[in-house]
Design a protein around this motif. Sequence first.
Motif, short mmCIF file in Angstrom:
data_model
loop_
_atom_site.label_atom_id
_atom_site.label_comp_id
_atom_site.label_asym_id
_atom_site.label_seq_id
_atom_site.Cartn_x
_atom_site.Cartn_y
_atom_site.Cartn_z
N THR A 1 97.73 110.29 43.83
CA THR A 1 98.14 111.64 44.22
C THR A 1 99.50 111.93 43.59
OG1 THR A 1 99.34 110.92 46.19
CG2 THR A 1 96.97 111.38 46.46
N ARG A 2 99.82 113.20 43.65
CA ARG A 2 101.09 113.62 43.07
C ARG A 2 102.26 112.98 43.81
NH1 ARG A 2 101.77 118.55 40.19
NH2 ARG A 2 103.97 118.93 39.83
N ASP A 3 102.19 112.89 45.13
CA ASP A 3 103.27 112.31 45.93
C ASP A 3 103.44 110.82 45.64
OD1 ASP A 3 103.88 114.71 47.12
OD2 ASP A 3 102.59 114.36 48.87
N THR A 4 102.34 110.09 45.54
CA THR A 4 102.45 108.64 45.25
C THR A 4 102.96 108.42 43.84
OG1 THR A 4 100.11 108.50 44.61
CG2 THR A 4 100.68 107.94 46.90
N ALA A 5 102.62 109.30 42.90
CA ALA A 5 103.13 109.19 41.53
C ALA A 5 104.64 109.43 41.52
CB ALA A 5 102.41 110.17 40.62
N LYS A 6 105.11 110.43 42.31
CA LYS A 6 106.55 110.68 42.40
C LYS A 6 107.27 109.49 43.02
CE LYS A 6 106.84 115.70 42.68
NZ LYS A 6 107.22 116.84 43.50
#
Length: 117
Positions: free
Chosen positions: A22-27
Amino acid sequence: MTIDLIDLTTGSLGLSNASVETRDTAKQLLQLSQNVITNIAGQLTRLGSQYSALEHNLDNSMVLQYNLTTIESNIRDADMGKETMLLAINKVLTEATYSLHKFSDDQKQHFEKVLFE
């Protein structure tokens, strides 16, 4: 000086469960990666500083060894000079003693020759 090795396994760096699903885990992974890079850079700086200190100590030890070798050589040279001087003195004294004995014998023979002729 103590050199501590750091654990750079993915588990110790917190990257073992990394995910980019997900975008949050990538960040979060990017932020964690940045923290890991900063941490590793700091460790490398510390190790570089310790390495420089060890090199400096090694250089000083090598200079000390060279100086000690030079001093030992100078002492041996002085000892050799002293022994050579003593040998020369003994040679002069021996030759002087021999010359005195020879002169004394020559004078004795000359005196006997003059008296008994």
